[in-house]
Scaffold this active site. Structure first.
Site, PDB file in Angstrom:
ATOM      1  N   TYR A  39       0.876  -0.830  -0.117  1.00 56.90           N
ATOM      2  CA  TYR A  39       0.083  -0.069   0.261  1.00 56.90           C
ATOM      3  C   TYR A  39       1.147   1.298   0.236  1.00 56.90           C
ATOM      4  CZ  TYR A  39      -3.905   3.492   1.564  1.00 56.90           C
ATOM      5  OH  TYR A  39      -4.493   4.663   1.478  1.00 56.90           O
ATOM      6  N   ASP A  40       1.676   1.417   0.379  1.00 58.14           N
ATOM      7  CA  ASP A  40       2.689   2.272   1.510  1.00 58.14           C
ATOM      8  C   ASP A  40       4.020   2.978  -0.704  1.00 58.14           C
ATOM      9  OD1 ASP A  40       1.989   3.003   3.792  1.00 58.14           O
ATOM     10  OD2 ASP A  40       3.754   1.738   4.879  1.00 58.14           O
ATOM     11  N   SER A  85     -34.436  13.718  14.950  1.00 56.46           N
ATOM     12  CA  SER A  85     -33.643  12.340  15.958  1.00 56.46           C
ATOM     13  C   SER A  85     -35.164  11.554  15.940  1.00 56.46           C
ATOM     14  CB  SER A  85     -33.741  13.294  16.806  1.00 56.46           C
ATOM     15  OG  SER A  85     -34.817  13.631  17.712  1.00 56.46           O
ATOM     16  N   LEU A  86     -34.661  11.281  16.936  1.00 55.52           N
ATOM     17  CA  LEU A  86     -35.082   9.672  17.210  1.00 55.52           C
ATOM     18  C   LEU A  86     -36.143   9.555  18.694  1.00 55.52           C
ATOM     19  CD1 LEU A  86     -32.460   6.333  16.224  1.00 55.52           C
ATOM     20  CD2 LEU A  86     -35.225   7.370  15.335  1.00 55.52           C
ATOM     21  N   GLU A 122     -30.453  -2.093  15.023  1.00 57.91           N
ATOM     22  CA  GLU A 122     -28.948  -1.667  14.149  1.00 57.91           C
ATOM     23  C   GLU A 122     -28.278  -1.182  15.880  1.00 57.91           C
ATOM     24  OE1 GLU A 122     -30.001   1.380  11.332  1.00 57.91           O
ATOM     25  OE2 GLU A 122     -30.460   0.181  10.477  1.00 57.91           O
ATOM     26  N   LYS A 124     -27.032   1.242  18.157  1.00 58.18           N
ATOM     27  CA  LYS A 124     -27.119   2.811  18.531  1.00 58.18           C
ATOM     28  C   LYS A 124     -25.762   3.093  19.023  1.00 58.18           C
ATOM     29  CE  LYS A 124     -30.222   6.943  19.752  1.00 58.18           C
ATOM     30  NZ  LYS A 124     -29.172   7.242  20.250  1.00 58.18           N
ATOM     31  N   ASP A 126     -22.705   5.044  19.292  1.00 59.11           N
ATOM     32  CA  ASP A 126     -22.792   6.220  20.123  1.00 59.11           C
ATOM     33  C   ASP A 126     -21.570   7.635  20.055  1.00 59.11           C
ATOM     34  OD1 ASP A 126     -23.349   8.464  22.012  1.00 59.11           O
ATOM     35  OD2 ASP A 126     -22.779   6.895  23.981  1.00 59.11           O
ATOM     36  N   ARG A 145     -24.714  17.271  11.885  1.00 54.01           N
ATOM     37  CA  ARG A 145     -26.677  17.486  12.291  1.00 54.01           C
ATOM     38  C   ARG A 145     -26.954  19.421  12.669  1.00 54.01           C
ATOM     39  NH1 ARG A 145     -29.949  17.078  16.120  1.00 54.01           N
ATOM     40  NH2 ARG A 145     -31.917  16.025  15.836  1.00 54.01           N
ATOM     41  N   GLU A 182     -23.041   7.824  11.572  1.00 53.15           N
ATOM     42  CA  GLU A 182     -22.239   7.939  12.798  1.00 53.15           C
ATOM     43  C   GLU A 182     -20.969   8.221  12.823  1.00 53.15           C
ATOM     44  OE1 GLU A 182     -24.959   8.681  14.724  1.00 53.15           O
ATOM     45  OE2 GLU A 182     -23.853   8.366  16.887  1.00 53.15           O
ATOM     46  N   TYR A 234     -26.027   4.513   8.069  1.00 52.61           N
ATOM     47  CA  TYR A 234     -27.576   4.014   8.398  1.00 52.61           C
ATOM     48  C   TYR A 234     -28.901   4.308   7.970  1.00 52.61           C
ATOM     49  CZ  TYR A 234     -27.695   7.681  11.731  1.00 52.61           C
ATOM     50  OH  TYR A 234     -27.802   9.572  12.439  1.00 52.61           O
ATOM     51  N   LYS A 299     -36.292   0.025  13.228  1.00 50.97           N
ATOM     52  CA  LYS A 299     -36.483   1.036  12.033  1.00 50.97           C
ATOM     53  C   LYS A 299     -37.606   0.384  10.912  1.00 50.97           C
ATOM     54  CE  LYS A 299     -32.606   3.590  11.209  1.00 50.97           C
ATOM     55  NZ  LYS A 299     -31.280   3.684  10.427  1.00 50.97           N
ATOM     56  N   LYS A 323     -33.302   1.890  24.601  1.00 54.05           N
ATOM     57  CA  LYS A 323     -32.161   3.035  25.685  1.00 54.05           C
ATOM     58  C   LYS A 323     -31.152   1.517  26.241  1.00 54.05           C
ATOM     59  CE  LYS A 323     -30.090   6.389  24.583  1.00 54.05           C
ATOM     60  NZ  LYS A 323     -30.336   8.241  24.852  1.00 54.05           N
ATOM     61  N   CYS A 417       5.373   5.209  54.382  1.00 50.42           N
ATOM     62  CA  CYS A 417       4.142   3.423  53.612  1.00 50.42           C
ATOM     63  C   CYS A 417       3.141   4.097  55.041  1.00 50.42           C
ATOM     64  CB  CYS A 417       5.040   2.600  54.015  1.00 50.42           C
ATOM     65  SG  CYS A 417       3.670   1.967  53.895  1.00 50.42           S
ATOM     66  N   CYS A 420       4.034   0.521  56.469  1.00 50.16           N
ATOM     67  CA  CYS A 420       5.360   0.706  57.498  1.00 50.16           C
ATOM     68  C   CYS A 420       6.052   1.354  57.844  1.00 50.16           C
ATOM     69  CB  CYS A 420       6.133  -0.900  56.640  1.00 50.16           C
ATOM     70  SG  CYS A 420       7.279  -0.416  55.325  1.00 50.16           S
ATOM     71  N   CYS A 435       6.502   2.849  48.656  1.00 47.68           N
ATOM     72  CA  CYS A 435       7.664   2.371  49.397  1.00 47.68           C
ATOM     73  C   CYS A 435       9.302   1.297  48.931  1.00 47.68           C
ATOM     74  CB  CYS A 435       6.700   1.538  50.162  1.00 47.68           C
ATOM     75  SG  CYS A 435       7.337   0.572  51.156  1.00 47.68           S
ATOM     76  N   CYS A 441       8.331  -4.441  54.856  1.00 48.14           N
ATOM     77  CA  CYS A 441       7.056  -3.862  54.537  1.00 48.14           C
ATOM     78  C   CYS A 441       5.978  -4.982  54.325  1.00 48.14           C
ATOM     79  CB  CYS A 441       6.803  -2.760  53.260  1.00 48.14           C
ATOM     80  SG  CYS A 441       5.161  -2.254  53.357  1.00 48.14           S
TER      81      CYS A 441
HETATM   82  S1  IVH Z   1     -31.422   6.327  12.213  1.00 48.44           S
HETATM   83  C1  IVH Z   1     -34.549   9.812  11.461  1.00 48.44           C
HETATM   84  N1  IVH Z   1     -29.955   4.797  13.413  1.00 48.44           N
HETATM   85  O1  IVH Z   1     -29.188   8.637  17.638  1.00 48.44           O
HETATM   86  C2  IVH Z   1     -33.671   8.576  11.616  1.00 48.44           C
HETATM   87  N2  IVH Z   1     -29.535   6.845  14.714  1.00 48.44           N
HETATM   88  O2  IVH Z   1     -31.845  10.177  18.062  1.00 48.44           O
HETATM   89  C3  IVH Z   1     -32.708   8.996  12.402  1.00 48.44           C
HETATM   90  N3  IVH Z   1     -27.921   6.821  15.861  1.00 48.44           N
HETATM   91  O3  IVH Z   1     -28.626  11.733  16.568  1.00 48.44           O
HETATM   92  C4  IVH Z   1     -31.424   8.388  13.308  1.00 48.44           C
HETATM   93  N4  IVH Z   1     -26.542   4.903  15.224  1.00 48.44           N
HETATM   94  O4  IVH Z   1     -26.901  10.191  14.918  1.00 48.44           O
HETATM   95  C5  IVH Z   1     -29.960   6.291  12.687  1.00 48.44           C
HETATM   96  N5  IVH Z   1     -28.299   3.082  13.364  1.00 48.44           N
HETATM   97  C6  IVH Z   1     -28.749   4.220  13.842  1.00 48.44           C
HETATM   98  C7  IVH Z   1     -28.412   5.243  14.758  1.00 48.44           C
HETATM   99  C8  IVH Z   1     -28.630   6.454  14.909  1.00 48.44           C
HETATM  100  C9  IVH Z   1     -26.878   6.103  16.068  1.00 48.44           C
HETATM  101  C10 IVH Z   1     -27.745   8.168  16.749  1.00 48.44           C
HETATM  102  C11 IVH Z   1     -28.118   9.509  15.154  1.00 48.44           C
HETATM  103  C12 IVH Z   1     -28.574  10.214  15.756  1.00 48.44           C
HETATM  104  C13 IVH Z   1     -29.529   9.689  17.238  1.00 48.44           C
HETATM  105  C14 IVH Z   1     -30.736   9.413  16.891  1.00 48.44           C
END
Ligand code: IVH
Length: 680
Positions: A39-40, A85-86, A122, A124, A126, A145, A182, A234, A299, A323, A417, A420, A435, A441
């Site tokens: 690769y290099d 968001s969810l 899926e 979630k 972080d 976002r 993500e 995703y 989903k 969660k 210590c 001791c 120590c 000790c």
């Molecule tokens: S779907 C409308 N899928 O979770 C659908 N979100 O509040 C919106 N996140 O900030 C997101 N893993 O960044 C989806 N497999 C996943 C996810 C995911 C992490 C995060 C996403 C968003 C938050 C949702």
């Protein structure tokens, strides 16, 4: 490009394609196709061409991933399709509620023969949500976002992330594609960044999510390039193409074909009970994953159904996040105690108001050393953030200064210590304070004996920590050699030890005399000589006399022994006190079978790395590891392209799937035992 010869253009395109292909195999599929050196070499050829013909350089050139000129600010980006968001569900009941509302809306209740709804499950991830825009297959923009309507342009930074394709691969490339996903930092990368920050005296990040966000917020993309960020796709925002998939899963598959990384645990299920089962399974895998996840996203798979369901406020009706329990919590530092270890290291231990975090109740956490206390700027009485993710021990990630009480007390590192009263010394350049009492000790004597008696060392059944404390405190024993002089009568007088257990203990001590050279070397408690190094020394030198006689140079010739360990080994055997303890042990009858020099020479698995995963039902894991090491193999905790063989038992999870995806041979326990029998 008028003055660039045709053959140069051809070579350049070919190199670019090949490098992008290697990149995809390495970073997206985790399955490198060529060695790093190749690769290099190709990258240097590409860079040479670009230097000679700067007009060649295009945005999809793999050379552009190293970062460029720093920006003075980020520009704003308006999302054509809002980034939603969810909603969250915190229990199985809330998840059932989610489906009930879906069914109501789709008038499902009225039709009794309706099939179950299909969901894609899926993890979630972080990290930080990102939008990536591709026009005719080329990455033209990356954005955060933001508030969902307006984000920031981070194109220069996303280009440095190796798992993000600069150009889409494969067929049926859409005219316009906005990929959502993500960006996250795997736990290993997070630990490395924080370790480097500690060395540099910089502030550390609380968790991988903050580290990922901080890395993306850099105006200087070279900094982003230095952080091992990853991205999983995703979903899709804007989309203009001739072929439109019917389901979310097919869309994910198309994204994978176009070169995106899709999380390895994505799964299609039918109905809420199967969603719950997936949640339980992933909760079990969570600690062992290479990255943080904070829940599961479900989903609705059918994209037409998604459209019919639509949105409420800022979240879709067709998806929900379930969660997991939090991996970070706040609590209070009640006190700090200083513990003395086997090598005299004095470790500050935080006593905490007990708190439930990452699935366990935490009431203690190590503060490591004086530097760590200073770095955290922590006082007794402070409110702190405790983080426990993965199998790692809980850490104090941060002090919440706003909550510091008026009577907070500074932490004073003791000069003597606590056991001791010998002075505590700190070697220049080392973070650890020790120590200076050595084997005067009591704390160090006790730890040395506990280590000697432990299961993986001399394995003395019945000699627990409490009993060792008692025997040393009462002056019955002063060193490991004294154990072999113990008489039943001396023990029966001790509180809480019945006649029978005293006799059993003496018998267990006697039985421990038959050991192996590797275990004996490990049990001596030489600094940084763990089980594996004990085995390596035994394999390479064959006898205790040869190990004792080995000088630095001979030790350094051994694979896996570095200069620090080598120095500890030489120092240990130059100490006359240690030699006299060894002599006393030998005279008491501690012995081991000679190592068969032929077997040693043949070491059939030398150079191979094996991984044991899942449960073992016939043989213990420790024994399997011993047997493999005796045959010369290294036993590692994670699967990589370099793994020679995986032994997988019941319940094997991500390591097994990784081995399968990398085409690494896998055997079950029965096959493993047959293999050992044949090798014998
Ligand atoms: S779907 C409308 N899928 O979770 C659908 N979100 O509040 C919106 N996140 O900030 C997101 N893993 O960044 C989806 N497999 C996943 C996810 C995911 C992490 C995060 C996403 C968003 C938050 C949702």
């Amino acid at each position: 490009m008028a003055n660039i010869p045709e053959h140069v253009l051809r070579d350049y395109e070919r190199l670019k394609d090949e490098l992008n292909q290697h990149n995809h195999r390495y970073y997206v599929l985790d399955d490198p196709s060529v060695p790093d050196s190749e690769y290099d070499r190709q990258m240097r050829l590409l860079q040479d061409l670009e230097e000679q013909y700067p007009d060649l350089i295009s945005a999809d050139s793999p050379s552009q991933r190293v970062g460029g000129e720093a920006l003075s600010s980020f520009t704003q980006v308006r999302h054509t399709v809002a980034m939603l968001s969810l909603d969250n569900a915190f229990s199985a009941a809330e998840l059932e509620d989610f489906e009930r509302k879906i069914k109501d809306r789709l008038n499902y209740g009225a039709l009794s023969d309706n099939p179950e709804i299909d969901y894609v499950c899926e993890p979630k991830l972080d990290g930080v949500a990102v939008s990536l825009l591709y026009e005719s297959g080329l990455l033209v923009r990356g954005a955060t976002r933001g508030d969902g309507a307006v984000g920031e342009d981070i194109t220069a930074n996303v280009r440095t992330i190796n798992s993000i394709p600069l150009k889409l691969r494969g067929a049926n490339i859409p005219r316009l594609l906005e990929v959502r996903g993500e960006i996250y930092l795997p736990r290993g990368g997070f630990a490395a960044i924080n370790a480097a920050a500690i060395v540099a005296g910089d502030k550390t990040f609380v968790n991988p999510r903050n580290a990922a966000a901080g890395s993306l917020r850099q105006l200087d993309s070279k900094i982003t390039a230095s952080r091992p960020l990853e991205m999983c796709a995703y979903s899709v925002g804007q989309f203009e193409a001739d072929l439109v998939p019917d389901t979310h899963l097919l869309m994910l598959e198309a994204l994978a074909d176009w070169g995106f990384k899709i999380n390895e645990h994505v799964q299609l299920v039918s109905g809420i009970p199967d969603c719950e089962e997936y949640y339980e399974r992933l909760a079990g895998l969570r600690d062992g994953l290479a990255y943080d996840i904070d829940g599961i996203v479900y989903k609705v798979n059918d994209l037409k159904l998604q459209q019919r369901l639509g949105f409420v406020a800022k979240a879709p009706r067709w998806a929900i996040a379930r969660k997991f329990p939090a991996q970070e919590e706040m609590t209070q530092l009640l006190d700090v105690e200083f513990q003395v270890g086997r090598t005299g290291a004095v470790t500050p231990v935080a006593r905490l108001q007990p708190v439930f975090v990452g699935g366990v109740t935490v009431s203690n956490a190590t503060l490591h050393n004086g530097d760590e206390i200073e770095r955290l700027g922590i006082c007794i009485g402070d409110t702190v953030i405790i983080r426990r993710a993965g199998d790692v021990i809980p850490q104090i990630a941060k002090v919440v200064l706003e909550k510091r009480p008026a009577d907070a007390q500074p932490i004073v590192f003791p000069e003597r210590c606590p056991v001791c009263r010998s002075s505590i010394k700190r070697v220049e350049g080392e973070a650890v304070a020790r120590c200076s009492g050595g084997l005067f000790c009591g704390a160090q004597i006790k730890q040395a004996i506990k280590h000697f008696a432990s299961r993986k060392a001399m394995d003395i059944d019945g000699l627990g920590d409490k009993l060792v404390d008692l025997l040393v405190d009462q002056g019955v024993i002063f060193s490991v050699a004294d154990l072999y002089e113990l008489k039943t009568e001396q023990l029966t007088g001790l509180e809480r030890l019945a006649d029978k257990s005293a006799a059993n203990l003496v018998a267990a001590i006697d039985a421990s005399k038959q050991t192996s050279l590797a275990k004996f070397l490990y049990s001596l408690g030489i600094r940084e000589v763990g089980e594996a190094t004990g085995q390596t020394l035994a394999n390479n030198f064959g006898s205790l006399e040869a190990v004792i006689a080995a000088d630095l140079e001979q030790l350094l010739e051994v694979d896996d022994i570095g200069p620090v360990v080598a120095k500890h080994i030489v120092d240990f055997f130059r100490n006359p006190d240690n030699l006299s303890i060894i002599q006393a042990l030998r005279e008491a009858g501690v012995s081991w079978p000679d190592i068969d020099q032929n077997a040693q020479a043949s070491q059939p698995l030398k150079g191979q790395t094996w991984v044991l995963t899942g449960g073992m039902e016939i043989m213990s894991r420790a024994e399997a590891k011993d047997r493999l090491q005796a045959m010369g193999a290294k036993v590692a905790g994670s699967v990589s392209a370099k793994t020679a063989q995986v032994v997988a038992g019941p319940g094997a999870g991500s390591k097994l799937s990784k081995a399968q995806s990398l085409d690494i041979p896998v055997m079950d326990e029965a096959e493993f035992i047959a293999f050992l029998a044949e090798a014998d």
